[in-house]
Design a protein around this motif. Structure first.
Motif, PDB file in Angstrom:
ATOM      1  N   MET A   1       0.881  -1.281   0.053  1.00 36.08           N
ATOM      2  CA  MET A   1      -0.181  -0.116   0.022  1.00 36.08           C
ATOM      3  C   MET A   1       0.812   1.237   0.166  1.00 36.08           C
ATOM      4  SD  MET A   1      -3.172   0.954  -0.033  1.00 36.08           S
ATOM      5  CE  MET A   1      -4.255   2.236   0.282  1.00 36.08           C
ATOM      6  N   LEU A   2       2.112   1.212   0.878  1.00 34.13           N
ATOM      7  CA  LEU A   2       2.803   2.406   0.853  1.00 34.13           C
ATOM      8  C   LEU A   2       3.529   2.838  -0.726  1.00 34.13           C
ATOM      9  CD1 LEU A   2       4.859   1.887   4.263  1.00 34.13           C
ATOM     10  CD2 LEU A   2       2.910   3.443   3.694  1.00 34.13           C
ATOM     11  N   SER A   3       3.650   1.590  -1.367  1.00 30.46           N
ATOM     12  CA  SER A   3       4.347   1.658  -2.707  1.00 30.46           C
ATOM     13  C   SER A   3       3.260   2.656  -3.502  1.00 30.46           C
ATOM     14  CB  SER A   3       4.675   0.520  -3.301  1.00 30.46           C
ATOM     15  OG  SER A   3       3.595  -0.344  -3.333  1.00 30.46           O
ATOM     16  N   ILE A   4       2.171   2.211  -3.307  1.00 25.52           N
ATOM     17  CA  ILE A   4       1.083   2.828  -4.215  1.00 25.52           C
ATOM     18  C   ILE A   4       0.889   4.152  -3.717  1.00 25.52           C
ATOM     19  CG2 ILE A   4      -1.410   2.715  -4.868  1.00 25.52           C
ATOM     20  CD1 ILE A   4      -1.014  -0.182  -4.263  1.00 25.52           C
ATOM     21  N   LEU A   5       0.777   4.293  -2.348  1.00 22.67           N
ATOM     22  CA  LEU A   5       0.637   5.809  -1.845  1.00 22.67           C
ATOM     23  C   LEU A   5       1.742   6.866  -2.495  1.00 22.67           C
ATOM     24  CD1 LEU A   5      -0.707   5.283   1.575  1.00 22.67           C
ATOM     25  CD2 LEU A   5      -2.070   6.143  -0.407  1.00 22.67           C
ATOM     26  N   ALA A   6       2.854   6.113  -2.609  1.00 21.99           N
ATOM     27  CA  ALA A   6       4.011   6.976  -2.927  1.00 21.99           C
ATOM     28  C   ALA A   6       3.887   7.488  -4.582  1.00 21.99           C
ATOM     29  CB  ALA A   6       5.329   6.039  -3.015  1.00 21.99           C
ATOM     30  N   VAL A   7       3.095   6.517  -5.187  1.00 24.56           N
ATOM     31  CA  VAL A   7       3.076   6.993  -6.547  1.00 24.56           C
ATOM     32  C   VAL A   7       1.859   8.069  -6.817  1.00 24.56           C
ATOM     33  CG1 VAL A   7       2.396   6.240  -8.841  1.00 24.56           C
ATOM     34  CG2 VAL A   7       3.849   5.000  -7.680  1.00 24.56           C
TER      35      VAL A   7
ATOM     36  N   PRO B   1       1.969  12.278  -4.996  1.00 23.24           N
ATOM     37  CA  PRO B   1       2.241  13.728  -5.761  1.00 23.24           C
ATOM     38  C   PRO B   1       1.286  14.212  -6.698  1.00 23.24           C
ATOM     39  CG  PRO B   1       4.068  11.995  -5.892  1.00 23.24           C
ATOM     40  CD  PRO B   1       2.863  11.194  -5.559  1.00 23.24           C
ATOM     41  N   PHE B   2       0.140  13.259  -7.395  1.00 18.94           N
ATOM     42  CA  PHE B   2      -0.671  13.691  -8.216  1.00 18.94           C
ATOM     43  C   PHE B   2      -1.755  14.570  -7.154  1.00 18.94           C
ATOM     44  CE2 PHE B   2       1.110  10.587 -10.522  1.00 18.94           C
ATOM     45  CZ  PHE B   2       0.929  10.843 -11.779  1.00 18.94           C
ATOM     46  N   PHE B   3      -2.249  13.772  -6.132  1.00 21.14           N
ATOM     47  CA  PHE B   3      -3.136  14.611  -5.204  1.00 21.14           C
ATOM     48  C   PHE B   3      -2.347  15.795  -4.539  1.00 21.14           C
ATOM     49  CE2 PHE B   3      -5.069  10.434  -5.874  1.00 21.14           C
ATOM     50  CZ  PHE B   3      -6.350  10.651  -6.023  1.00 21.14           C
ATOM     51  N   ALA B   4      -1.095  15.734  -4.157  1.00 21.36           N
ATOM     52  CA  ALA B   4      -0.439  16.851  -3.871  1.00 21.36           C
ATOM     53  C   ALA B   4      -0.583  18.009  -4.656  1.00 21.36           C
ATOM     54  CB  ALA B   4       0.896  16.446  -3.270  1.00 21.36           C
ATOM     55  N   LEU B   5      -0.435  17.943  -5.743  1.00 16.55           N
ATOM     56  CA  LEU B   5      -0.478  18.931  -6.859  1.00 16.55           C
ATOM     57  C   LEU B   5      -1.994  19.575  -6.949  1.00 16.55           C
ATOM     58  CD1 LEU B   5       1.478  17.636  -9.817  1.00 16.55           C
ATOM     59  CD2 LEU B   5       2.155  19.587  -8.385  1.00 16.55           C
ATOM     60  N   VAL B   6      -2.788  18.780  -6.618  1.00 13.63           N
ATOM     61  CA  VAL B   6      -4.378  19.130  -6.510  1.00 13.63           C
ATOM     62  C   VAL B   6      -4.514  20.161  -5.555  1.00 13.63           C
ATOM     63  CG1 VAL B   6      -6.708  18.788  -6.210  1.00 13.63           C
ATOM     64  CG2 VAL B   6      -5.347  17.339  -7.855  1.00 13.63           C
ATOM     65  N   LEU B   7      -3.953  19.491  -4.207  1.00 12.45           N
ATOM     66  CA  LEU B   7      -3.989  20.392  -3.240  1.00 12.45           C
ATOM     67  C   LEU B   7      -3.218  21.803  -3.213  1.00 12.45           C
ATOM     68  CD1 LEU B   7      -4.713  20.550  -0.030  1.00 12.45           C
ATOM     69  CD2 LEU B   7      -2.564  19.309   0.524  1.00 12.45           C
ATOM     70  N   CYS B   8      -2.100  21.735  -3.945  1.00  8.58           N
ATOM     71  CA  CYS B   8      -1.456  22.970  -4.046  1.00  8.58           C
ATOM     72  C   CYS B   8      -2.154  23.876  -4.792  1.00  8.58           C
ATOM     73  CB  CYS B   8       0.147  22.664  -4.915  1.00  8.58           C
ATOM     74  SG  CYS B   8       1.207  21.813  -4.099  1.00  8.58           S
ATOM     75  N   GLY B   9      -2.925  23.608  -5.791  1.00 11.23           N
ATOM     76  CA  GLY B   9      -3.847  24.487  -6.525  1.00 11.23           C
ATOM     77  C   GLY B   9      -4.737  24.996  -5.739  1.00 11.23           C
ATOM     78  N   PHE B  10      -5.144  24.045  -4.938  1.00 12.35           N
ATOM     79  CA  PHE B  10      -6.487  24.697  -3.855  1.00 12.35           C
ATOM     80  C   PHE B  10      -6.011  25.357  -2.989  1.00 12.35           C
ATOM     81  CE2 PHE B  10      -9.221  24.146  -0.323  1.00 12.35           C
ATOM     82  CZ  PHE B  10     -10.434  23.999  -0.892  1.00 12.35           C
ATOM     83  N   VAL B  11      -4.884  25.224  -2.026  1.00 13.98           N
ATOM     84  CA  VAL B  11      -4.433  26.225  -1.213  1.00 13.98           C
ATOM     85  C   VAL B  11      -4.048  27.382  -1.827  1.00 13.98           C
ATOM     86  CG1 VAL B  11      -2.492  26.465   0.371  1.00 13.98           C
ATOM     87  CG2 VAL B  11      -3.636  24.297   0.203  1.00 13.98           C
TER      88      VAL B  11
ATOM     89  N   THR C   1      -9.629   6.153  -1.325  1.00 18.44           N
ATOM     90  CA  THR C   1     -10.356   5.133  -2.062  1.00 18.44           C
ATOM     91  C   THR C   1      -9.857   4.627  -3.387  1.00 18.44           C
ATOM     92  OG1 THR C   1     -11.647   6.860  -3.129  1.00 18.44           O
ATOM     93  CG2 THR C   1     -12.514   5.849  -1.155  1.00 18.44           C
ATOM     94  N   PHE C   2      -9.093   5.559  -4.223  1.00 23.61           N
ATOM     95  CA  PHE C   2      -8.515   5.198  -5.479  1.00 23.61           C
ATOM     96  C   PHE C   2      -7.043   4.617  -5.189  1.00 23.61           C
ATOM     97  CE2 PHE C   2      -5.364   5.889  -8.804  1.00 23.61           C
ATOM     98  CZ  PHE C   2      -6.150   5.396  -9.944  1.00 23.61           C
ATOM     99  N   SER C   3      -6.552   4.519  -4.064  1.00 20.69           N
ATOM    100  CA  SER C   3      -5.369   3.874  -3.780  1.00 20.69           C
ATOM    101  C   SER C   3      -5.520   2.740  -3.297  1.00 20.69           C
ATOM    102  CB  SER C   3      -4.383   4.800  -2.494  1.00 20.69           C
ATOM    103  OG  SER C   3      -3.910   5.922  -3.009  1.00 20.69           O
ATOM    104  N   ALA C   4      -6.849   2.550  -2.655  1.00 19.78           N
ATOM    105  CA  ALA C   4      -7.033   1.135  -1.972  1.00 19.78           C
ATOM    106  C   ALA C   4      -7.628   0.409  -3.385  1.00 19.78           C
ATOM    107  CB  ALA C   4      -8.437   1.444  -1.224  1.00 19.78           C
ATOM    108  N   ALA C   5      -8.265   1.172  -4.366  1.00 17.99           N
ATOM    109  CA  ALA C   5      -8.689   0.337  -5.573  1.00 17.99           C
ATOM    110  C   ALA C   5      -7.509  -0.189  -6.534  1.00 17.99           C
ATOM    111  CB  ALA C   5      -9.446   1.164  -6.520  1.00 17.99           C
ATOM    112  N   VAL C   6      -6.430   0.425  -6.484  1.00 17.54           N
ATOM    113  CA  VAL C   6      -5.130   0.255  -6.992  1.00 17.54           C
ATOM    114  C   VAL C   6      -4.555  -1.100  -6.394  1.00 17.54           C
ATOM    115  CG1 VAL C   6      -2.981   0.738  -7.454  1.00 17.54           C
ATOM    116  CG2 VAL C   6      -4.725   2.378  -7.961  1.00 17.54           C
TER     117      VAL C   6
END
Length: 315
Positions: free
Chosen positions: A1-7, A10-20, A306-311
């Motif tokens: 699971m950690l290896s999936i979250l590592a991928v 960054p994608f969701f972090a960029l979304v958060l950057c735009g939001f903030v 949820t997406f990371s869990a689906a992966v």
């Protein structure tokens, strides 16, 4: 699971950057349409063209995958409409159904799934994008006009098709498919230009998603009870991929040709959060923008888990 979250992080972090950045005023609201224009008319079409041109035409035109994906989308739309049109009316119910069935496969799905699964995943993702842009969106727009009689429905269909033809993304998909089928290659200087624009698509698109979500939240002042939007967000993230998995397994059981890679891609596309551009369609057709914006925001926020869990379950 950690290896999936590592991928996925960054994608969701960029979304958060735009939001903030938007919420803090670092990115002016007036700059968001420019970011959208760059992504929609330059970067994303170039990325879709390159993936299309590099993908075998048989993956871009897969009738079994298209049928399975479309069937699940229609079931989600039909179920959402049946449960909500009495309370919300045809217009609001239709765009609630669209946001429940239309994943963010353009801005988020293509770069994220290619990073997770490799270039072979691009073909099925592009196929799902074409279905959602042409069929699912047009259907929901037509459903939104049911209260206006036949003339209203026909006018809505004409407007939807006009929007499809003026959107550069379907054309980039078509050109990429033609390039794949005919083995075309762009001249080296043009190919380099297209590659540079395509490389900008993923980070700018993800940042723009966050900015659009922040703007929609800042512009909505009407209270909407959580029970009116959280269940639809959960249906998008949980019910849609579960239904897709069942449909894929049924297709395999019936002996239809559906590869394991295609099944994985279809399920993960369905597990993506709602497409942010649905809020633009909602505004254009006068539906309840606050409700749709909240569905998109909640589904995007929850999708990190949820997406990371689906992966981890299907990839």
């Amino acid at each position: 699971m950690l290896s999936i979250l590592a991928v996925t992080f960054p994608f969701f972090a960029l979304v958060l950057c735009g939001f903030v950045a938007t919420r803090r005023g670092v990115l002016p609201l007036a700059a968001i349409p420019g970011l959208n224009t760059f992504v929609l008319y330059f970067a994303l079409p170039c990325m879709l063209y390159r993936f299309g041109a590099q993908t075998p035409i048989t993956q871009l035109i897969d009738p079994v995958a298209a049928g399975v994906y479309l069937l699940c989308g229609l079931l989600i739309v039909g179920g959402t409409m049946a449960l909500s049109h009495t309370r919300w009316g045809w217009n609001d119910a239709a765009f609630g159904a669209l946001v429940a069935a239309f994943p963010n496969s353009g801005f988020m799905g293509v770069p994220l799934l290619v990073t997770l699964l490799g270039d072979a995943s691009a073909g099925p993702v592009i196929l799902t994008m074409a279905i959602d842009m042409v069929i699912t969106s047009s259907l929901c727009i037509a459903l939104s006009r049911l209260g206006q009689g036949e003339a209203g429905v026909l006018q809505a269909l004409r407007n939807a098709l006009k929007g499809v033809f003026s959107n550069p993304m379907p054309w980039s998909i078509i050109l990429g498919a033609c390039a794949s089928a005919m083995a075309w290659e762009l001249p080296a200087p043009l190919e380099k230009t297209v590659a540079m624009l395509a490389g900008a698509a993923s980070p700018v698109a993800l940042f723009t998603i966050g900015a659009v979500l922040a703007r929609s939240q800042m512009n909505q002042h009407e209270y909407v009870a959580a029970r009116h939007y959280v269940p639809i967000a959960l249906a998008k993230l949980l019910l849609h991929p579960a239904l897709m998995w069942l449909a894929c397994q049924s297709a395999v059981w019936l002996g239809l040709p559906l590869s394991s890679m295609t099944i994985t891609v279809l399920v993960l596309v369905a597990a993506l959060p709602s497409a942010s551009n649905v809020s633009l369609l909602t505004e254009r057709f006068g539906a309840h923008g606050g409700r749709v914006a909240r569905i998109i925001l909640v589904s995007t926020a929850l999708a990190f888990v949820t997406f990371s869990a689906a992966v981890s379950l299907v990839a």
